[in-house]
Design a protein around this motif. Sequence first.
Motif, PDB file in Angstrom:
ATOM      1  N   ARG A  93      22.685  -1.422  -1.721  1.00 26.46           N
ATOM      2  CA  ARG A  93      23.083  -2.352  -2.787  1.00 26.46           C
ATOM      3  C   ARG A  93      24.205  -1.714  -3.588  1.00 26.46           C
ATOM      4  O   ARG A  93      24.075  -0.575  -4.035  1.00 26.46           O
ATOM      5  N   GLY A 101      17.553   7.418 -10.270  1.00 26.96           N
ATOM      6  CA  GLY A 101      16.592   6.497  -9.649  1.00 26.96           C
ATOM      7  C   GLY A 101      17.231   5.241  -9.085  1.00 26.96           C
ATOM      8  O   GLY A 101      16.539   4.332  -8.636  1.00 26.96           O
ATOM      9  N   ARG A 102      18.548   5.148  -9.150  1.00 25.91           N
ATOM     10  CA  ARG A 102      19.212   3.988  -8.540  1.00 25.91           C
ATOM     11  C   ARG A 102      20.363   4.466  -7.670  1.00 25.91           C
ATOM     12  O   ARG A 102      21.318   5.064  -8.155  1.00 25.91           O
ATOM     13  N   TYR A 103      20.258   4.200  -6.404  1.00 31.50           N
ATOM     14  CA  TYR A 103      21.268   4.632  -5.452  1.00 31.50           C
ATOM     15  C   TYR A 103      21.874   3.424  -4.770  1.00 31.50           C
ATOM     16  O   TYR A 103      21.320   2.328  -4.833  1.00 31.50           O
ATOM     17  N   GLN A 143      13.175   2.220   1.482  1.00 30.03           N
ATOM     18  CA  GLN A 143      11.956   1.459   1.175  1.00 30.03           C
ATOM     19  C   GLN A 143      10.974   1.573   2.323  1.00 30.03           C
ATOM     20  O   GLN A 143      11.360   1.725   3.489  1.00 30.03           O
ATOM     21  N   ALA A 149       9.995   0.887 -12.212  1.00 25.21           N
ATOM     22  CA  ALA A 149       9.498   0.038 -11.118  1.00 25.21           C
ATOM     23  C   ALA A 149       9.513   0.830  -9.812  1.00 25.21           C
ATOM     24  O   ALA A 149      10.534   1.375  -9.417  1.00 25.21           O
ATOM     25  N   GLY A 166       7.609  -3.763  -5.382  1.00 28.38           N
ATOM     26  CA  GLY A 166       7.254  -5.124  -5.759  1.00 28.38           C
ATOM     27  C   GLY A 166       7.195  -6.012  -4.543  1.00 28.38           C
ATOM     28  O   GLY A 166       7.529  -5.594  -3.427  1.00 28.38           O
ATOM     29  N   ALA A 219       7.490  -4.173  -0.995  1.00 24.20           N
ATOM     30  CA  ALA A 219       8.337  -3.029  -0.642  1.00 24.20           C
ATOM     31  C   ALA A 219       8.201  -1.956  -1.710  1.00 24.20           C
ATOM     32  O   ALA A 219       8.158  -2.261  -2.904  1.00 24.20           O
ATOM     33  N   LEU A 220       8.119  -0.706  -1.264  1.00 24.69           N
ATOM     34  CA  LEU A 220       8.038   0.420  -2.195  1.00 24.69           C
ATOM     35  C   LEU A 220       9.361   1.176  -2.194  1.00 24.69           C
ATOM     36  O   LEU A 220       9.971   1.372  -1.145  1.00 24.69           O
ATOM     37  N   GLY A 221       9.792   1.604  -3.361  1.00 23.42           N
ATOM     38  CA  GLY A 221      11.041   2.375  -3.495  1.00 23.42           C
ATOM     39  C   GLY A 221      10.749   3.861  -3.302  1.00 23.42           C
ATOM     40  O   GLY A 221      10.236   4.517  -4.203  1.00 23.42           O
ATOM     41  N   ARG A 265      12.374   6.808  -5.580  1.00 21.24           N
ATOM     42  CA  ARG A 265      11.750   6.953  -6.905  1.00 21.24           C
ATOM     43  C   ARG A 265      10.365   7.570  -6.798  1.00 21.24           C
ATOM     44  O   ARG A 265       9.981   8.394  -7.628  1.00 21.24           O
TER      45      ARG A 265
HETATM   46  P1  AMP Z   1      12.976  -4.870  -5.272  1.00 22.31           P
HETATM   47  O1  AMP Z   1      12.343  -5.675  -4.205  1.00 22.31           O
HETATM   48  O2  AMP Z   1      14.434  -5.122  -5.464  1.00 22.31           O
HETATM   49  O3  AMP Z   1      12.206  -4.962  -6.571  1.00 22.31           O
HETATM   50  O4  AMP Z   1      12.871  -3.365  -4.767  1.00 22.31           O
HETATM   51  C1  AMP Z   1      11.632  -2.752  -4.589  1.00 22.31           C
HETATM   52  C2  AMP Z   1      11.686  -1.329  -5.090  1.00 22.31           C
HETATM   53  O5  AMP Z   1      12.729  -0.614  -4.427  1.00 22.31           O
HETATM   54  C3  AMP Z   1      12.012  -1.189  -6.570  1.00 22.31           C
HETATM   55  O6  AMP Z   1      10.863  -1.318  -7.357  1.00 22.31           O
HETATM   56  C4  AMP Z   1      12.590   0.204  -6.627  1.00 22.31           C
HETATM   57  O7  AMP Z   1      11.552   1.167  -6.701  1.00 22.31           O
HETATM   58  C5  AMP Z   1      13.276   0.337  -5.294  1.00 22.31           C
HETATM   59  N1  AMP Z   1      14.724   0.096  -5.459  1.00 22.31           N
HETATM   60  C6  AMP Z   1      15.380  -1.080  -5.537  1.00 22.31           C
HETATM   61  N2  AMP Z   1      16.708  -0.894  -5.677  1.00 22.31           N
HETATM   62  C7  AMP Z   1      16.908   0.440  -5.686  1.00 22.31           C
HETATM   63  C8  AMP Z   1      18.060   1.282  -5.801  1.00 22.31           C
HETATM   64  N3  AMP Z   1      19.284   0.772  -5.926  1.00 22.31           N
HETATM   65  N4  AMP Z   1      17.883   2.643  -5.779  1.00 22.31           N
HETATM   66  C9  AMP Z   1      16.644   3.168  -5.651  1.00 22.31           C
HETATM   67  N5  AMP Z   1      15.527   2.435  -5.527  1.00 22.31           N
HETATM   68  C10 AMP Z   1      15.642   1.095  -5.557  1.00 22.31           C
END
Ligand code: AMP
Length: 435
Positions: free
Chosen positions: A121, A128-130, A135, A294, A297, A320-322, A325
């Motif tokens: 993305r 914590g955001r890459y 996932q 987060a 979710g 999906a789990l991140g 993080r």
């Molecule tokens: P989402 O379905 O977008 O809520 O993504 C599920 C999980 O993926 C989030 O709760 C984060 O833990 C992780 N996640 C989403 N985007 C990123 C990102 N850009 N960098 C790192 N972890 C992410």
Amino acid sequence: MSETKKTRTEDLFSPKGMRDIAGNDYYRFQGFFEKAQEIANFYGFEPIETPVLEKTEVFATGVGEGTDIVEKEMYELKTKGGDSLVLRPEGTAAIMRSYIEQGMMNRPQPVYLYTYGPYFRHDKPQKGRYRQFYQFSVEILGKTKSTLDALVIYLGYKILEEAGIKDVSIKLNSIGDKESRTEYLRALTGYYRKFVNQLPPVDRERLKKNPLRILDSKEEKTKELNVNAPQALNYLNPVSKKHFKEVIEHLDELGVPYTIDHTMVRGLDYYTHTVFEYFATVSSEFGDGTESLALGGGGRYDYLAKRLGSKKDIPAVGMALGVDRILELSTTDLAPRIMKKPKVCFIQLGIEAKTKSLAIIEALRKAKMPLFHALGKDNISSQLAQAEKMGIPVAIIFGQKEAIDGTVMVRNMENRQQKTVPIEELAEYLKKMKI
Ligand code: AMP
């Protein structure tokens, strides 16, 4: 001839928001995936891997216009053949595409799948955001049963627990089926229209395209308005109400902690009924407070299939789990099974020994004796120091004399006793040492 511009190494460093994962960090990823797979596998989920690239429409129509993922964050490329492809920003739409393409509706239903890997993305990188992140996700396709929603939520919770994340909290909500969701959207749009002059531009735009997203706005003014916004649960029709009630009953029975959060809607167009997110409490970057992070979710997405061209609806639920993080928070040892603590340190000395070393090392690999070697080193004391530092209980010393005699010296690193052992008896000898 024109002079070529000299490349500076830093110009070639990894792209912003993307990073190398190596050494112990790599093992932690591997260990996490191994654990998560083990749990998913036990619950009957099968692995699947879809391509990292998909046709743009899979996400543009699947996830939906008006979402940040599609409008701002997709890495899109044109192939030489003229196709428009994207690096997958999420997994669900691709899994549904695969279910349809592979005719999985002809298998016994539901189909339980898990997958893991990198997602992309183009967001602003920060802690914590890459831009390339990882996932682990599970999806159950083909049935509407509320038990499956609960199973998915439970599984994510258990994986987080096993990965050593303490005090996971779950936010839960339902936006109901198509009918309830339409009613709710109407009410929501009506509500915000009344305050349109107070809405910041970003949320005014969302009002046109995706009013649900206003609920997770970061704008202070919008947050104030959100307090009195209509709540999805009040618009559930009897079928949706029953479904949500059953999910909650299952979670209560399983002892999974959750709180119902009316503002949690997960913004993507494909969600129906149950939506949820996992959070951990972390100390905030600024000051001494704490904040929620987060970790994952998911939700039910009964109408995604038709968006992707299926003639019939295919009910499904997933999460999906991140992983990035989770690993940043976890302090648990997540070593994968292939990682073994070395029990012997192989030390060699001289050219004669070096050439014969690999055969001995290979014999010990066959005998399943975890070993550390320092073939790149020549100096015996630095090799011994390394064994000491790593806390390896036994050293095998293989020098010029041993190479000629066909023996090795086995040294107990604790009491420093040494014994000469013929090479062909070495594996057996080490086994008997019970190290
Ligand atoms: P989402 O379905 O977008 O809520 O993504 C599920 C999980 O993926 C989030 O709760 C984060 O833990 C992780 N996640 C989403 N985007 C990123 C990102 N850009 N960098 C790192 N972890 C992410």
